[in-house]
Design a protein around this motif. Sequence first.
Motif, PDB file in Angstrom:
ATOM      1  N   GLU A  53       0.803  -1.231   0.000  1.00  0.00           N
ATOM      2  CA  GLU A  53       0.000   0.000   0.000  1.00  0.00           C
ATOM      3  C   GLU A  53       0.832   1.274   0.000  1.00  0.00           C
ATOM      4  O   GLU A  53       0.408   2.268  -0.573  1.00  0.00           O
ATOM      5  N   VAL A  54       1.988   1.268   0.651  1.00  0.00           N
ATOM      6  CA  VAL A  54       2.792   2.506   0.704  1.00  0.00           C
ATOM      7  C   VAL A  54       4.236   2.271   0.274  1.00  0.00           C
ATOM      8  O   VAL A  54       5.058   3.178   0.370  1.00  0.00           O
ATOM      9  N   ASN A  55       4.544   1.068  -0.174  1.00  0.00           N
ATOM     10  CA  ASN A  55       5.872   0.721  -0.666  1.00  0.00           C
ATOM     11  C   ASN A  55       6.978   1.080   0.325  1.00  0.00           C
ATOM     12  O   ASN A  55       7.966   1.701  -0.024  1.00  0.00           O
ATOM     13  N   ALA A  56       6.778   0.695   1.581  1.00  0.00           N
ATOM     14  CA  ALA A  56       7.778   0.959   2.615  1.00  0.00           C
ATOM     15  C   ALA A  56       7.719  -0.131   3.671  1.00  0.00           C
ATOM     16  O   ALA A  56       6.666  -0.739   3.887  1.00  0.00           O
ATOM     17  N   GLN A  57       8.843  -0.360   4.302  1.00  0.00           N
ATOM     18  CA  GLN A  57       8.897  -1.314   5.407  1.00  0.00           C
ATOM     19  C   GLN A  57       8.300  -0.664   6.656  1.00  0.00           C
ATOM     20  O   GLN A  57       8.420   0.550   6.842  1.00  0.00           O
ATOM     21  N   PRO A  58       7.669  -1.439   7.537  1.00  0.00           N
ATOM     22  CA  PRO A  58       7.097  -0.868   8.763  1.00  0.00           C
ATOM     23  C   PRO A  58       8.137  -0.135   9.604  1.00  0.00           C
ATOM     24  O   PRO A  58       7.851   0.922  10.161  1.00  0.00           O
ATOM     25  N   GLU A  59       9.357  -0.673   9.644  1.00  0.00           N
ATOM     26  CA  GLU A  59      10.412  -0.022  10.432  1.00  0.00           C
ATOM     27  C   GLU A  59      10.713   1.380   9.908  1.00  0.00           C
ATOM     28  O   GLU A  59      10.941   2.304  10.687  1.00  0.00           O
ATOM     29  N   ASP A  60      10.702   1.522   8.568  1.00  0.00           N
ATOM     30  CA  ASP A  60      10.954   2.824   7.964  1.00  0.00           C
ATOM     31  C   ASP A  60       9.835   3.805   8.300  1.00  0.00           C
ATOM     32  O   ASP A  60      10.096   4.988   8.565  1.00  0.00           O
ATOM     33  N   LEU A  61       8.603   3.317   8.279  1.00  0.00           N
ATOM     34  CA  LEU A  61       7.469   4.187   8.614  1.00  0.00           C
ATOM     35  C   LEU A  61       7.524   4.615  10.079  1.00  0.00           C
ATOM     36  O   LEU A  61       7.278   5.770  10.404  1.00  0.00           O
ATOM     37  N   ILE A  62       7.862   3.663  10.945  1.00  0.00           N
ATOM     38  CA  ILE A  62       7.952   3.980  12.376  1.00  0.00           C
ATOM     39  C   ILE A  62       9.072   4.982  12.620  1.00  0.00           C
ATOM     40  O   ILE A  62       8.906   5.940  13.372  1.00  0.00           O
ATOM     41  N   ALA A  63      10.215   4.782  11.978  1.00  0.00           N
ATOM     42  CA  ALA A  63      11.353   5.675  12.170  1.00  0.00           C
ATOM     43  C   ALA A  63      11.063   7.083  11.665  1.00  0.00           C
ATOM     44  O   ALA A  63      11.550   8.057  12.232  1.00  0.00           O
ATOM     45  N   SER A  64      10.263   7.189  10.618  1.00  0.00           N
ATOM     46  CA  SER A  64       9.971   8.512  10.064  1.00  0.00           C
ATOM     47  C   SER A  64       8.878   9.238  10.839  1.00  0.00           C
ATOM     48  O   SER A  64       8.716  10.439  10.689  1.00  0.00           O
ATOM     49  N   GLU A  65       8.136   8.517  11.663  1.00  0.00           N
ATOM     50  CA  GLU A  65       7.053   9.127  12.444  1.00  0.00           C
ATOM     51  C   GLU A  65       7.652   9.756  13.699  1.00  0.00           C
ATOM     52  O   GLU A  65       8.286   9.088  14.496  1.00  0.00           O
ATOM     53  N   THR A  66       7.457  11.057  13.864  1.00  0.00           N
ATOM     54  CA  THR A  66       8.041  11.742  15.016  1.00  0.00           C
ATOM     55  C   THR A  66       7.198  11.588  16.269  1.00  0.00           C
ATOM     56  O   THR A  66       7.723  11.621  17.368  1.00  0.00           O
ATOM     57  N   ALA A  67       5.909  11.469  16.109  1.00  0.00           N
ATOM     58  CA  ALA A  67       5.041  11.315  17.275  1.00  0.00           C
ATOM     59  C   ALA A  67       3.870  10.427  16.903  1.00  0.00           C
ATOM     60  O   ALA A  67       3.405  10.432  15.768  1.00  0.00           O
ATOM     61  N   PHE A  68       3.398   9.667  17.861  1.00  0.00           N
ATOM     62  CA  PHE A  68       2.246   8.815  17.615  1.00  0.00           C
ATOM     63  C   PHE A  68       0.964   9.624  17.737  1.00  0.00           C
ATOM     64  O   PHE A  68       0.883  10.577  18.496  1.00  0.00           O
ATOM     65  N   MET A  69      -0.030   9.225  16.979  1.00  0.00           N
ATOM     66  CA  MET A  69      -1.318   9.923  16.988  1.00  0.00           C
ATOM     67  C   MET A  69      -2.174   9.426  18.143  1.00  0.00           C
ATOM     68  O   MET A  69      -2.047   8.280  18.570  1.00  0.00           O
ATOM     69  N   SER A  70      -3.061  10.283  18.574  1.00  0.00           N
ATOM     70  CA  SER A  70      -4.029   9.864  19.583  1.00  0.00           C
ATOM     71  C   SER A  70      -5.087   9.006  18.898  1.00  0.00           C
ATOM     72  O   SER A  70      -5.131   8.916  17.676  1.00  0.00           O
ATOM     73  N   GLY A  71      -5.957   8.408  19.676  1.00  0.00           N
ATOM     74  CA  GLY A  71      -6.996   7.547  19.114  1.00  0.00           C
ATOM     75  C   GLY A  71      -7.891   8.267  18.131  1.00  0.00           C
ATOM     76  O   GLY A  71      -8.202   7.749  17.056  1.00  0.00           O
ATOM     77  N   ASP A  72      -8.314   9.485  18.470  1.00  0.00           N
ATOM     78  CA  ASP A  72      -9.181  10.257  17.575  1.00  0.00           C
ATOM     79  C   ASP A  72      -8.447  10.660  16.299  1.00  0.00           C
ATOM     80  O   ASP A  72      -9.006  10.598  15.203  1.00  0.00           O
ATOM     81  N   GLU A  73      -7.187  11.083  16.444  1.00  0.00           N
ATOM     82  CA  GLU A  73      -6.404  11.467  15.273  1.00  0.00           C
ATOM     83  C   GLU A  73      -6.186  10.257  14.358  1.00  0.00           C
ATOM     84  O   GLU A  73      -6.267  10.381  13.136  1.00  0.00           O
ATOM     85  N   LEU A  74      -5.943   9.117  14.974  1.00  0.00           N
ATOM     86  CA  LEU A  74      -5.737   7.903  14.191  1.00  0.00           C
ATOM     87  C   LEU A  74      -7.008   7.505  13.456  1.00  0.00           C
ATOM     88  O   LEU A  74      -6.962   7.157  12.271  1.00  0.00           O
ATOM     89  N   ALA A  75      -8.151   7.596  14.118  1.00  0.00           N
ATOM     90  CA  ALA A  75      -9.428   7.259  13.482  1.00  0.00           C
ATOM     91  C   ALA A  75      -9.707   8.203  12.313  1.00  0.00           C
ATOM     92  O   ALA A  75     -10.149   7.763  11.244  1.00  0.00           O
ATOM     93  N   LEU A  76      -9.443   9.494  12.494  1.00  0.00           N
ATOM     94  CA  LEU A  76      -9.643  10.472  11.423  1.00  0.00           C
ATOM     95  C   LEU A  76      -8.693  10.205  10.263  1.00  0.00           C
ATOM     96  O   LEU A  76      -9.104  10.221   9.092  1.00  0.00           O
ATOM     97  N   ALA A  77      -7.429   9.928  10.562  1.00  0.00           N
ATOM     98  CA  ALA A  77      -6.453   9.641   9.514  1.00  0.00           C
ATOM     99  C   ALA A  77      -6.836   8.379   8.751  1.00  0.00           C
ATOM    100  O   ALA A  77      -6.723   8.328   7.523  1.00  0.00           O
ATOM    101  N   GLU A  78      -7.313   7.378   9.451  1.00  0.00           N
ATOM    102  CA  GLU A  78      -7.722   6.146   8.789  1.00  0.00           C
ATOM    103  C   GLU A  78      -8.943   6.382   7.897  1.00  0.00           C
ATOM    104  O   GLU A  78      -9.015   5.872   6.785  1.00  0.00           O
ATOM    105  N   ALA A  79      -9.893   7.175   8.376  1.00  0.00           N
ATOM    106  CA  ALA A  79     -11.068   7.498   7.564  1.00  0.00           C
ATOM    107  C   ALA A  79     -10.646   8.250   6.301  1.00  0.00           C
ATOM    108  O   ALA A  79     -11.139   7.953   5.201  1.00  0.00           O
ATOM    109  N   ASN A  80      -9.738   9.209   6.456  1.00  0.00           N
ATOM    110  CA  ASN A  80      -9.233   9.956   5.293  1.00  0.00           C
ATOM    111  C   ASN A  80      -8.510   9.030   4.325  1.00  0.00           C
ATOM    112  O   ASN A  80      -8.675   9.137   3.106  1.00  0.00           O
TER     113      ASN A  80
END
Length: 93
Positions: A53-80
């Motif tokens: 889906e995003v042509n990246a390894q999970p480790e690369d995605l985790i390393a590039s993420e500076t902060a984790f989303m809250s539950g509401d932010e995650l739900a909104l991002a997933e809906a988008n």
Amino acid sequence: MEAARTRLTQMEDHLRMGRQSLQEMREQRSHAEVARAKNESDWQHLRETCMSEVNAQPEDLIASETAFMSGDELALAEANYREMKQRIENMAR
């Protein structure tokens, strides 16, 4: 003779408790092995999903993420994400 019988009974009880404890530990190990296999399967599925889906390894995605989303932010991002994915799929048809 009576003391020996008493001691034998105590040793048999101790042995029985040891066997029961061993059986419980084997069952716990079995459950842990099943859980580990499920986690490995889930991780492999996540890895495959990330690559497809995003042509990246999970480790690369985790390393590039500076902060984790809250539950509401995650739900909104997933809906988008789902909405955009559906739009792209509709355009491809």
